[in-house]
Write a protein that holds these residues in place. Structure first.
Motif, PDB file in Angstrom:
ATOM      1  N   UNK A 123       0.822  -1.213   0.000  1.00 43.43           N
ATOM      2  CA  UNK A 123       0.000   0.000   0.000  1.00 43.43           C
ATOM      3  C   UNK A 123       0.851   1.257   0.000  1.00 43.43           C
ATOM      4  N   UNK A 124       0.252   2.350  -0.434  1.00 43.44           N
ATOM      5  CA  UNK A 124       0.915   3.642  -0.449  1.00 43.44           C
ATOM      6  C   UNK A 124       0.852   4.276   0.944  1.00 43.44           C
ATOM      7  N   UNK A 125       1.868   5.038   1.272  1.00 38.41           N
ATOM      8  CA  UNK A 125       1.958   5.706   2.579  1.00 38.41           C
ATOM      9  C   UNK A 125       0.754   6.605   2.840  1.00 38.41           C
ATOM     10  N   UNK A 126       0.154   7.135   1.772  1.00 36.67           N
ATOM     11  CA  UNK A 126      -0.974   8.054   1.891  1.00 36.67           C
ATOM     12  C   UNK A 126      -2.107   7.450   2.703  1.00 36.67           C
ATOM     13  N   UNK A 127      -2.322   6.141   2.570  1.00 34.83           N
ATOM     14  CA  UNK A 127      -3.478   5.513   3.203  1.00 34.83           C
ATOM     15  C   UNK A 127      -3.160   4.855   4.542  1.00 34.83           C
ATOM     16  N   UNK A 128      -1.897   4.845   4.930  1.00 36.14           N
ATOM     17  CA  UNK A 128      -1.508   4.071   6.104  1.00 36.14           C
ATOM     18  C   UNK A 128      -2.182   4.563   7.382  1.00 36.14           C
ATOM     19  N   UNK A 129      -2.241   5.859   7.591  1.00 35.42           N
ATOM     20  CA  UNK A 129      -2.829   6.387   8.821  1.00 35.42           C
ATOM     21  C   UNK A 129      -4.296   5.947   8.965  1.00 35.42           C
ATOM     22  N   UNK A 130      -5.072   6.077   7.905  1.00 31.35           N
ATOM     23  CA  UNK A 130      -6.490   5.720   7.970  1.00 31.35           C
ATOM     24  C   UNK A 130      -6.677   4.216   8.194  1.00 31.35           C
TER      25      UNK A 130
END
Length: 505
Positions: A123-130
């Protein structure tokens, strides 16, 4: 008395029984041989499902070569299935309206929680927090401690970047990363009598150095700084290279109100506009006839690169730029009329409001385990493999991404430069705003960015003050945000420089 017919019937039954037993024995032997040949341990083949956001049949061969072939070769009892949340082909053939309705994060969620969920997610880092906040990923720290998986050799930037979005816990690992740094020309600084940049400087300090090293007029002008190796769009350079760590928002989290008319926005615009007004950064016009070949001269293959051509003292660029600098040095060794730059590199400048953050640090190929994985044991084994030393050794040959393990971070043969410049700064944390959703709800939002680009150019051209331009952007942008259903055909679509286009690897 037993008749011939009875004897024949008994004989035929015995033969049929014997044939059935023989067939059964042969089938059992065949199954045993197949089982032994498949995993060489007698166990049944296990399925490991690996998910990614975008993909399709045409991409699967490349994806397997990149991520799974080597693991599958070493684990013949594992059958790897590749699953994509969004099929490229469907995106390609859907109408624009259908495409706009697709929520990437929602599709990721379906892939993780559906009837046949994936085990591993790349996965891309952009979605990791969510994903972490929604409890969709398995925490890796207990597994790391249980198996004593060695993380001592990991680049701190990578681990800290991942922990920063997981409450100081690890919910993924990244085998590689990429980042930008600030390259500088030693000769140009020596000639100007200016001390070269050093690591961990702030943007105002770099802007001051750029002004001091700039000199000359016309075609002889030496520029202090370029925000990318090609001459880019000033607005894009400002928003995505210079100001990205500040995480300035153009509009609020609901996409209902502009937020650009503020002191911080004003400071960013003023600093960038000042560089352009004073010819500290080059434009396309400044290159002039750089590609013109005079009679008796050889064409310069690096004419479009102002840093290599000695026209710019400092440039921000990624690790892959080193290959181009190597090519320039090789060309110079064969052409007496061409001089390659004597260069080194330091960390990308930082903002005082966001220390330790780099605008172009990216964590590549984050590998995580689904909280609802059907095969969690093999999922963890795969994550360990792709983040292990053997994999890192293979990836260390790349000149376009950096290994997350320090042991395999070495300059290419024959080069000596400040490699730490690429490994020090953390990535910009993922935004808390679901920008994709805002754009889906208001597809005309690109007009807001286009207005900002126009206003900024008017500031550079001294047609407006920064304060007036931001106030106008706020007013005109609010009109678009409040008029979601209507399109404005009078506004031109934004132009994204080719060098800054999104590349999927």
């Amino acid at each position: 008395m037993i008749t011939y017919e009875k004897r024949a019937g008994k004989a035929g039954g015995w033969k049929r029984t014997f044939a059935a037993l023989l067939a059964a024995l042969m089938m059992m032997s065949l199954l045993a041989a197949c089982s032994k040949g498949s995993d060489q341990g007698g166990a049944e083949t296990r399925v490991l499902r690996i998910g990614t956001l975008y993909g399709g049949p045409s991409d699967e061969v490349w994806f397997r070569q990149q991520y799974t072939d080597s693991y599958e070769l070493l684990n013949s009892d594992i059958e790897i299935q590749i699953v994509s949340a969004i099929d490229w082909n469907k995106q390609r053939f859907d109408t624009g309206e259908e495409q706009q309705q697709i929520d990437p994060y929602e599709e990721l969620t379906k892939m993780l929680t559906g009837d046949n969920p994936v085990d591993v997610l790349i996965v891309d880092y952009t979605y990791l927090r969510r994903l972490v906040q929604d409890n969709l990923l398995q925490q890796l720290d207990p597994l790391i401690q249980r198996d004593k998986f060695d993380l001592e050799d990991f680049v701190p930037t990578v681990l800290e970047g991942i922990k920063s979005v997981g409450d100081n816990n690890l919910y993924a690992l990244a085998p590689t990363f990429s980042s930008n740094a600030l390259f500088y020309n030693k000769k140009l600084f020596n000639e100007a009598g200016v001390t070269p940049p050093t690591d961990n400087m702030f943007w105002p300090e770099i802007f001051d150095l750029a002004k001091r090293v700039s000199r000359g007029e016309g075609q002889e002008r030496i520029f202090g700084l370029s925000f990318n190796r090609w001459i880019g769009d000033p607005y894009y350079d400002m928003q995505y290279t210079y100001a990205a760590p500040l995480q300035l928002k153009v509009f609020d989290d609901n996409g209902e109100k502009m937020t650009v008319n503020s002191p911080l926005w004003e400071r960013v615009w003023t600093s960038m506009a000042d560089l352009h007004k004073n010819d500290i950064v080059p434009t396309w016009e400044d290159l002039g006839n750089a590609w013109e070949v005079k009679d008796g001269e050889q064409p310069n293959p690096f004419a479009g690169d102002p840093f290599i051509s000695g026209k710019v003292a400092m440039v921000t660029a990624d690790y892959g730029y080193i290959t181009e600098l190597q090519a320039a040095a090789e060309y110079a060794s064969q052409n007496a009329n061409f001089q390659a730059p004597d260069w080194d590199v330091v960390t990308l400048p930082q903002h005082e409001e966001a220390p330790g953050i780099g605008s172009s640090t990216y964590l590549n190929s984050l590998t995580a385990i689904n909280a609802k994985a059907q095969n969690p044991d093999d999922a963890w084994d795969y994550v360990k493999f792709i983040n292990g030393k053997d994999w890192a050794k293979l990836k260390s040959r790349s000149m376009y991404e950096l290994s997350a393990r320090k042991e395999f971070l070495k300059p290419p043969a024959g080069l000596s430069f400040n490699l730490d410049a690429f490994t020090t700064l953390k990535p910009v944390p993922p935004s808390t705003t679901d920008t994709d959703k805002i754009y889906r709800n208001n597809p005309n939002l690109w007009q807001v960015e286009s207005i900002g680009r126009t206003k900024f150019q008017e500031v550079i051209d001294d047609k407006k003050s920064v304060k007036d331009a931001l106030a106008e952007w706020e007013t005109e942008g609010n009109a678009i945000l409040q008029n979601k259903g209507n399109s404005n055909t009078d506004v031109e679509a934004p132009v994204i420089p080719f060098d800054d286009a999104v590349v999927i690897d």
